[in-house]
Design an enzyme around this catalytic site. Sequence first.
Site, PDB file in Angstrom:
ATOM      1  N   ASP A  38       0.842  -1.126  -0.042  1.00 43.40           N
ATOM      2  CA  ASP A  38      -0.020  -0.178  -0.109  1.00 43.40           C
ATOM      3  C   ASP A  38       0.880   1.044  -0.071  1.00 43.40           C
ATOM      4  O   ASP A  38       1.928   1.265   0.292  1.00 43.40           O
ATOM      5  CB  ASP A  38      -0.766   0.227   1.127  1.00 43.40           C
ATOM      6  CG  ASP A  38      -2.204  -0.970   1.045  1.00 43.40           C
ATOM      7  OD1 ASP A  38      -2.519  -1.532  -0.192  1.00 43.40           O
ATOM      8  OD2 ASP A  38      -2.774  -1.271   2.154  1.00 43.40           O
ATOM      9  N   LYS A  60      -3.360   3.865  -2.630  1.00 39.67           N
ATOM     10  CA  LYS A  60      -3.943   5.155  -3.099  1.00 39.67           C
ATOM     11  C   LYS A  60      -2.870   6.206  -2.825  1.00 39.67           C
ATOM     12  O   LYS A  60      -2.516   6.533  -1.893  1.00 39.67           O
ATOM     13  CB  LYS A  60      -5.270   5.358  -2.399  1.00 39.67           C
ATOM     14  CG  LYS A  60      -6.091   6.518  -2.518  1.00 39.67           C
ATOM     15  CD  LYS A  60      -6.883   6.683  -1.403  1.00 39.67           C
ATOM     16  CE  LYS A  60      -7.740   8.239  -1.614  1.00 39.67           C
ATOM     17  NZ  LYS A  60      -8.563   8.384  -0.207  1.00 39.67           N
ATOM     18  N   MET A 173      -8.107   8.667   9.884  1.00 36.96           N
ATOM     19  CA  MET A 173      -8.688   8.896   8.424  1.00 36.96           C
ATOM     20  C   MET A 173      -9.792  10.116   8.674  1.00 36.96           C
ATOM     21  O   MET A 173     -10.942   9.944   8.150  1.00 36.96           O
ATOM     22  CB  MET A 173      -9.104   7.912   7.709  1.00 36.96           C
ATOM     23  CG  MET A 173      -8.090   6.960   7.357  1.00 36.96           C
ATOM     24  SD  MET A 173      -8.842   5.101   6.611  1.00 36.96           S
ATOM     25  CE  MET A 173      -9.448   4.617   8.258  1.00 36.96           C
TER      26      MET A 173
END
Length: 256
Positions: A38, A60, A173
């Site tokens: 990741d 991402k 997040m």
Amino acid sequence: MNIKKPKLTVVGAGPGDVDLITVKAIKVLKTADVVLYDALVNEELLDYINPEAEQIFVGKRRGCYKYQQEQINELIVARAKSSGHVVRLKGGDPFIFGRGAEEMEYAASFGIDVDVVPGISSSLAVAAYQNIPLTKRGSAESFWVITGTTKEHKRSNDIALAAKSSATVVVLMGMSKLSQIVKFFQDEGKSNLPVAIIQNGTTVREKVGIGTVATIEHIVAEKELKNPAIIVLGEVVKHRKIILDIKQQYANVLQG
């Protein structure tokens, strides 16, 4: 032909500092045939991977998904069947908002052997690196770790419940929902509650903002703080200043 047994091992890479990966995780990386990693994984860790292994970035970056989650699931199964041991390398701990459990379930449904190597979660380590304990006698007897954004990209309702407690609250997040998070605590009469926001924690790019529920949004704007970051709300944030003050006192004594 030597056909390797399909296997998936989900591995936690830790919060960012390359030294905070576990010995077991390194051993597993050396046995990998394929590694899917990741964006939050420190790329220095890729040096530990079996040099013959295929490396695939599936993270991402800048709001752009290279692979959707369904595609990652399918890639894990396809590579396990064609290559053998797939290691899914994830930042932090794979079972703390890391979708590790989902990927293991999917692979297992195809008869693939699955395993997990826990990692040091950013929810604990990033705060600790800034001398912020999540629990401390007289300040906090427990802590919540909450996602700021749910699967549906909405704010977690658990934050409202956490705001009512005396526990330390760690939000992952959550930067895009900061205004809403702050409002919950203001509604509970906690405008003076200490808050820390730590961006790129445990790395050389680390940035920190310290304030209160009432001031933290201004501090975020002033310091240009953004994701990836964690939000820590609670009296334990004061411990950071206590340690800094003690260090300064000793430095002054030595200089004097």
